[in-house]
Design an enzyme around this catalytic site. Structure first.
Site, mmCIF file in Angstrom:
data_model
loop_
_atom_site.group_PDB
_atom_site.id
_atom_site.type_symbol
_atom_site.label_atom_id
_atom_site.label_comp_id
_atom_site.label_asym_id
_atom_site.label_seq_id
_atom_site.Cartn_x
_atom_site.Cartn_y
_atom_site.Cartn_z
ATOM 1 N N LYS A 123 0.831 -1.186 0.000
ATOM 2 C CA LYS A 123 0.000 0.000 0.000
ATOM 3 C C LYS A 123 0.874 1.247 0.000
ATOM 4 C CE LYS A 123 -1.533 1.527 4.123
ATOM 5 N NZ LYS A 123 -0.487 2.273 4.846
ATOM 6 N N ASP A 153 -2.264 -5.963 2.528
ATOM 7 C CA ASP A 153 -2.684 -5.110 3.642
ATOM 8 C C ASP A 153 -2.279 -5.901 4.880
ATOM 9 O OD1 ASP A 153 -4.169 -4.158 5.887
ATOM 10 O OD2 ASP A 153 -5.411 -3.026 4.496
ATOM 11 N N HIS A 154 -1.260 -5.430 5.593
ATOM 12 C CA HIS A 154 -0.695 -6.299 6.633
ATOM 13 C C HIS A 154 -1.689 -6.581 7.765
ATOM 14 C CE1 HIS A 154 0.235 -2.538 8.778
ATOM 15 N NE2 HIS A 154 0.397 -3.269 9.860
ATOM 16 N N LYS A 166 -2.744 -10.331 10.427
ATOM 17 C CA LYS A 166 -2.753 -10.418 11.905
ATOM 18 C C LYS A 166 -3.683 -11.555 12.338
ATOM 19 C CE LYS A 166 -1.923 -5.446 12.556
ATOM 20 N NZ LYS A 166 -0.751 -5.174 13.369
ATOM 21 N N HIS A 183 -6.726 -0.469 6.167
ATOM 22 C CA HIS A 183 -6.781 -1.327 7.362
ATOM 23 C C HIS A 183 -8.172 -1.313 8.021
ATOM 24 C CE1 HIS A 183 -2.596 -1.301 6.691
ATOM 25 N NE2 HIS A 183 -2.234 -0.347 7.524
HETATM 26 C C1 BG6 Z 1 0.839 1.332 8.256
HETATM 27 C C2 BG6 Z 1 0.789 2.834 8.266
HETATM 28 O O1 BG6 Z 1 0.174 0.826 7.137
HETATM 29 O O2 BG6 Z 1 0.228 0.839 9.435
HETATM 30 C C3 BG6 Z 1 1.444 3.387 9.502
HETATM 31 O O3 BG6 Z 1 1.425 3.353 7.105
HETATM 32 C C4 BG6 Z 1 0.841 2.769 10.747
HETATM 33 O O4 BG6 Z 1 1.317 4.807 9.555
HETATM 34 C C5 BG6 Z 1 0.844 1.251 10.630
HETATM 35 O O5 BG6 Z 1 1.622 3.177 11.858
HETATM 36 C C6 BG6 Z 1 0.088 0.617 11.774
HETATM 37 O O6 BG6 Z 1 0.325 -0.764 11.744
HETATM 38 P P1 BG6 Z 1 0.283 -1.612 13.085
HETATM 39 O O7 BG6 Z 1 0.482 -3.008 12.636
HETATM 40 O O8 BG6 Z 1 1.378 -1.101 13.962
HETATM 41 O O9 BG6 Z 1 -1.060 -1.343 13.671
#
Ligand code: BG6
Length: 513
Positions: free
Chosen positions: A172, A201-202, A206, A264
């Protein structure tokens, strides 16, 4: 009260993650933008954990590609990254062996000769490591390079080799509005077939996010009440206490909506709201998700709030405001906080409001989804005159995505006393105590799935365009008016007071997190 009567041993957990049918075919993972933080902090540690878990093929290699001439220092840097950010489980025995599979290729992304050299390097890998021409290209680069890289891979015959599979993961942001997302989709589809494309989308990697589906569809008792007849409203909070972490130029163009809401938070919403898919495969799951996004009513600007953090105190330390951050305009109008009230116009959810908020430099890091249920039709029992039992509290299911991953159910219980006073109590499930393991960084699962060609947990073209269709009018209307009073919340608070007003005007309030 803990809901962890069945204890799962670490061996059971390990066994569950080592099912032999999930070992991919031999391949080389080629990471474009390998000198960036993502590679060192997330991708290499994730790949190493897969290796440790015995989930990578024996014939495997990693090639980092970036502009800087890093040579041999790249592998050493990756080793340090794994040690620092990955936590080396069970000693470092396999680390050296793993690092020996890592190499580096310096090139400019618009340099034809660089692609030709990369192709030869990969062919050499195939001969030496038996990787059989299979490739997973990972585009961890700034979005302006996506199209060039994709086209060059096509032009150099690296997109459709005979008798081998090639897949491409695209990080992304996938577009910055509807039009750019469509253009990018068209562009990518000119070179790769849709089933070769993995838009990552990581959040979908999770464990706790995947568990939303398990909670809903692997249990019989929740789904019958998961609808407008029983649910009063839903809240989704994605709060971060960190700021923009030196990413000024990126964040100035992105803002909270583009950075975390369109992707997200929409993924979380779709998992909470979708109908049961006919099976757990990419087509069926993505189909149900898109149906949810398409059913969301166009967002009225009166149902949106944007905010920007000023200076304040976070974790007891003073921090600067957004406009004082490195490479951020002192008059920046970029939002670091966004809140929305959404409505989903379908049979399951009509009339149920969904309140979403996300922001940086808030009081703490917590991502949580709460489903608040309607009160019983009449209240038979007493309330105490003061204290936590003063009001009869509605039932609540809280899904804690991070940290302290778990799920809790709040219900009323009788206070031990001669009368019938009711007090809220919770039944808690915690990942750490039930499974004795903290959940993996989402990239492990997603990298493995991409190597296996399983796109269930990746975004599809239709989905990306559906979420941009929803938010592009909001972005346009925000761009057309200067936000009032920026910065409008102090670092370390819960965001602007307008976000409280957004929910309070409906007689509700944000849950204390
Ligand atoms: C990323 C954003 O996709 O997700 C960041 O670009 C954000 O700004 C992060 O901090 C949050 O990911 P996680 O896994 O820490 O909730």
């Amino acid at each position: 009260m803990a809901a962890t009567a069945i204890k799962i041993s670490p061996e059971d957990v390990a066994q569950a993650s080592q099912r032999s049918e999930r070992i991919p075919e031999p391949c080389v993972v080629v990471i474009f933008g390998a000198s960036g933080d993502l590679t060192k902090r997330k991708l290499l540690p994730a790949l190493f954990h897969l290796e440790q878990a015995g989930l990578l093929p024996k014939e495997f290699g990693i090639v980092g590609v970036a502009r800087r001439d890093l040579g041999a220092t790249f592998a050493e840097d990756m080793k340090q990254g794994i040690l620092e950010f990955g936590g080396v489980r069970d000693g470092a025995a396999k680390l050296e062996e793993f690092i020996a599979k890592v190499s580096y290729h310096a090139m400019n992304f618009d340099d034809d000769a660089g692609y030709a050299a990369l192709k030869s390097l990969l062919e050499k890998y195939d001969k030496e490591h038996g990787t059989r021409g299979n490739r997973l290209f990972y585009l961890a680069v700034a979005p302006e390079y996506f199209s060039d890289i994709i086209h060059s891979l096509g032009e150099h015959g690296m997109a459709h080799p005979e008798q081998a599979h090639v897949r491409v993961i695209i990080e992304k942001p996938f577009g910055h509005d509807l039009e750019s997302a469509r253009e990018l989709n068209d562009d990518v589809n000119k070179v790769f077939d849709e089933d070769q494309i993995f838009r990552i989308d990581h959040y979908l990697g999770k464990e706790t996010v995947q568990n939303i589906l398990v909670f809903r569809f692997a249990n019989g008792i929740f789904e019958p009440i998961w609808n407008r007849n029983y649910v009063d409203h839903v809240q989704i909070t994605a709060a971060e206490n960190i700021g923009i972490e030196g990413r000024g130029p990126f964040y100035e163009k992105a803002g909270a909506l583009r950075d975390v809401v369109q992707n997200h938070m929409m993924e979380l919403l779709s998992f909470v709201c979708m109908e049961p898919p006919v099976s757990f495969d990419a087509a069926a799951v993505r189909y149900e998700k898109v149906k949810v996004w398409r059913a969301i009513k166009p967002i009225d600007c009166a149902d949106t709030v944007r905010g920007q953090y000023g200076p304040g105190i976070v974790d007891g330390k003073p921090v600067k405001g957004y406009r004082e951050e490195d490479r951020v305009s002192p008059n920046s109008q970029t939002e670091t906080f966004a809140a929305f009230k959404l409505e989903i116009e379908n049979w399951r959810w009509a009339g149920v409001p969904f309140y979403l908020r996300a922001g940086k430099r808030l009081q703490k890091r917590v991502t949580e989804i709460t489903i608040q249920f309607k009160q019983p039709p009449m209240l038979l029992f007493d309330r105490a005159m003061s204290g936590p039992c003063k009001e009869i509290q509605p039932n609540l299911i809280a899904m804690r995505i991070q940290p302290d991953e778990g799920i809790s159910l709040r219900f009323g219980a009788k206070v031990p006393s001669p009368d019938m006073t009711v007090c809220p109590v919770t039944m808690d499930f915690s990942y750490a105590s039930a499974f004795g393991t903290s959940s993996a960084n989402g990239y492990e699962r997603l990298l493995l799935d991409a190597m296996l060609g399983d796109a269930t947990l990746f975004a599809h073209r239709d989905g990306v365009e559906a979420t941009w269709s929803l938010y592009t009018p909001v972005l346009e209307s925000w761009a057309a008016s200067v936000p009032k009073g920026f910065p409008n919340y102090a670092s370390g608070s819960w965001g602007p007071k307008e976000a409280d007003a957004l929910i309070e005007r409906d007689g509700r309030s944000w849950h204390k997190l």
